[in-house]
Design a protein around this motif. Sequence first.
Motif, short mmCIF file in Angstrom:
data_model
loop_
_atom_site.label_atom_id
_atom_site.label_comp_id
_atom_site.label_asym_id
_atom_site.label_seq_id
_atom_site.Cartn_x
_atom_site.Cartn_y
_atom_site.Cartn_z
N LYS A 103 46.69 53.02 27.29
CA LYS A 103 45.53 53.89 27.38
C LYS A 103 44.31 53.11 27.87
CE LYS A 103 42.81 57.05 24.56
NZ LYS A 103 42.57 57.97 25.61
N GLY A 104 43.63 53.67 28.87
CA GLY A 104 42.37 53.12 29.33
C GLY A 104 42.45 52.17 30.51
N PHE A 105 43.64 51.74 30.90
CA PHE A 105 43.75 50.81 32.02
C PHE A 105 44.02 51.55 33.32
CE2 PHE A 105 44.65 47.68 28.66
CZ PHE A 105 43.79 46.68 29.08
N THR A 106 43.43 51.05 34.40
CA THR A 106 43.61 51.63 35.72
C THR A 106 43.59 50.52 36.76
OG1 THR A 106 42.85 53.33 37.23
CG2 THR A 106 41.15 52.09 36.08
N LEU A 107 44.01 50.84 37.97
CA LEU A 107 44.01 49.88 39.07
C LEU A 107 42.88 50.23 40.03
CD1 LEU A 107 47.85 49.74 39.77
CD2 LEU A 107 46.47 48.07 38.56
N ILE A 108 41.97 49.30 40.22
CA ILE A 108 40.79 49.52 41.06
C ILE A 108 40.76 48.46 42.17
CG2 ILE A 108 38.26 49.58 41.07
CD1 ILE A 108 39.47 51.82 39.46
N PRO A 109 40.61 48.88 43.43
CA PRO A 109 40.47 47.89 44.50
C PRO A 109 39.05 47.31 44.51
CG PRO A 109 40.40 50.09 45.41
CD PRO A 109 40.67 50.24 43.94
N LEU A 110 38.96 45.99 44.62
CA LEU A 110 37.65 45.34 44.62
C LEU A 110 37.17 45.03 46.03
CD1 LEU A 110 38.07 42.85 41.65
CD2 LEU A 110 36.95 45.07 41.67
N LYS A 111 38.06 44.53 46.89
CA LYS A 111 37.64 44.24 48.26
C LYS A 111 38.85 44.17 49.17
CE LYS A 111 37.29 39.29 47.34
NZ LYS A 111 36.39 38.14 47.34
N VAL A 112 38.58 44.37 50.46
CA VAL A 112 39.58 44.22 51.51
C VAL A 112 39.09 43.08 52.39
CG1 VAL A 112 40.70 45.31 53.49
CG2 VAL A 112 40.20 46.65 51.46
N TYR A 113 39.98 42.16 52.70
CA TYR A 113 39.59 41.00 53.50
C TYR A 113 40.76 40.56 54.37
CZ TYR A 113 41.92 38.68 49.58
OH TYR A 113 42.82 38.31 48.61
N PHE A 114 40.44 39.70 55.33
CA PHE A 114 41.46 39.13 56.20
C PHE A 114 41.64 37.67 55.83
CE2 PHE A 114 40.21 42.82 58.61
CZ PHE A 114 41.42 43.27 59.09
N LYS A 115 42.90 37.30 55.61
CA LYS A 115 43.24 35.93 55.25
C LYS A 115 44.36 35.49 56.18
CE LYS A 115 44.69 33.37 51.15
NZ LYS A 115 45.08 33.55 49.73
N LYS A 116 44.09 34.49 56.99
CA LYS A 116 45.04 34.02 58.00
C LYS A 116 45.48 35.15 58.93
CE LYS A 116 46.85 30.23 55.23
NZ LYS A 116 48.03 29.63 54.62
N GLY A 117 44.55 36.05 59.24
CA GLY A 117 44.83 37.13 60.17
C GLY A 117 45.51 38.34 59.56
N ARG A 118 45.82 38.30 58.28
CA ARG A 118 46.49 39.42 57.62
C ARG A 118 45.53 40.15 56.70
NH1 ARG A 118 51.23 39.07 59.98
NH2 ARG A 118 52.51 37.22 59.69
N ALA A 119 45.65 41.47 56.66
CA ALA A 119 44.78 42.28 55.80
C ALA A 119 45.28 42.20 54.36
CB ALA A 119 44.77 43.73 56.26
N LYS A 120 44.39 41.84 53.46
CA LYS A 120 44.71 41.73 52.04
C LYS A 120 43.74 42.59 51.24
CE LYS A 120 47.59 38.22 52.63
NZ LYS A 120 49.00 38.26 52.28
N LEU A 121 44.19 43.00 50.05
CA LEU A 121 43.37 43.81 49.17
C LEU A 121 43.36 43.14 47.80
CD1 LEU A 121 42.84 47.43 48.99
CD2 LEU A 121 43.91 46.55 46.97
N GLU A 122 42.19 42.98 47.22
CA GLU A 122 42.08 42.44 45.87
C GLU A 122 42.07 43.62 44.91
OE1 GLU A 122 39.43 39.39 43.14
OE2 GLU A 122 38.73 39.91 45.15
N LEU A 123 43.11 43.68 44.09
CA LEU A 123 43.31 44.79 43.17
C LEU A 123 43.04 44.30 41.76
CD1 LEU A 123 44.40 47.73 43.37
CD2 LEU A 123 46.62 46.81 42.78
N ALA A 124 42.31 45.08 40.98
CA ALA A 124 41.95 44.67 39.62
C ALA A 124 42.56 45.61 38.59
CB ALA A 124 40.44 44.66 39.46
N LEU A 125 43.03 45.01 37.52
CA LEU A 125 43.43 45.78 36.34
C LEU A 125 42.17 45.94 35.52
CD1 LEU A 125 45.85 46.98 34.82
CD2 LEU A 125 46.05 44.81 33.64
#
Length: 157
Positions: A103-125
């Motif tokens: 109860k109470g936990f969700t997944l929230i994206p914090l930022k989208v960035y490029f690392k070594k040319g690949r798109a990455k997403l920082e996801l937070a619990l």
Amino acid sequence: MGRKNAAVKIACENRKARHDYFIHETFEAGLVLQGTEVKSLRDGRANLKDSYGEIKNGEIFIQNMHISPYEQGNIFNHEAIRPRKLLMHKAEIVKLFSKTREKGFTLIPLKVYFKKGRAKLELALASGKHNYDKRRDLQERAVKRDVARELRDRQKG
């Protein structure tokens, strides 16, 4: 010899997430994107407001993430808001699935960035903050700012 630049370029950030949620743990995930979405992201034309992570059938998706259509994309453009698959290890997905069932936990994206040319997403619990928690954070930030200002003024004169 032909190494790519390892610098991280931030495409978009969800600044309000840290204000609205307690961040318990963060994860890095790859993004599965269509052709013109990458170009729009590189231009910084994305928005994480109101987006969230969702786990379906052992796969993880990002919902309500807005990536504007690429201006020169013509017929090859993509939908602005669609579910986008995230690439993570199976063990991490299982861990997140069990945590989000609590109860109470969700997944929230914090930022989208490029690392070594690949798109990455920082996801937070994360878990949601109440209004009094938000007010307390604002008050603490104001106190820290005032203390830093006083110290700076004392050093000057």
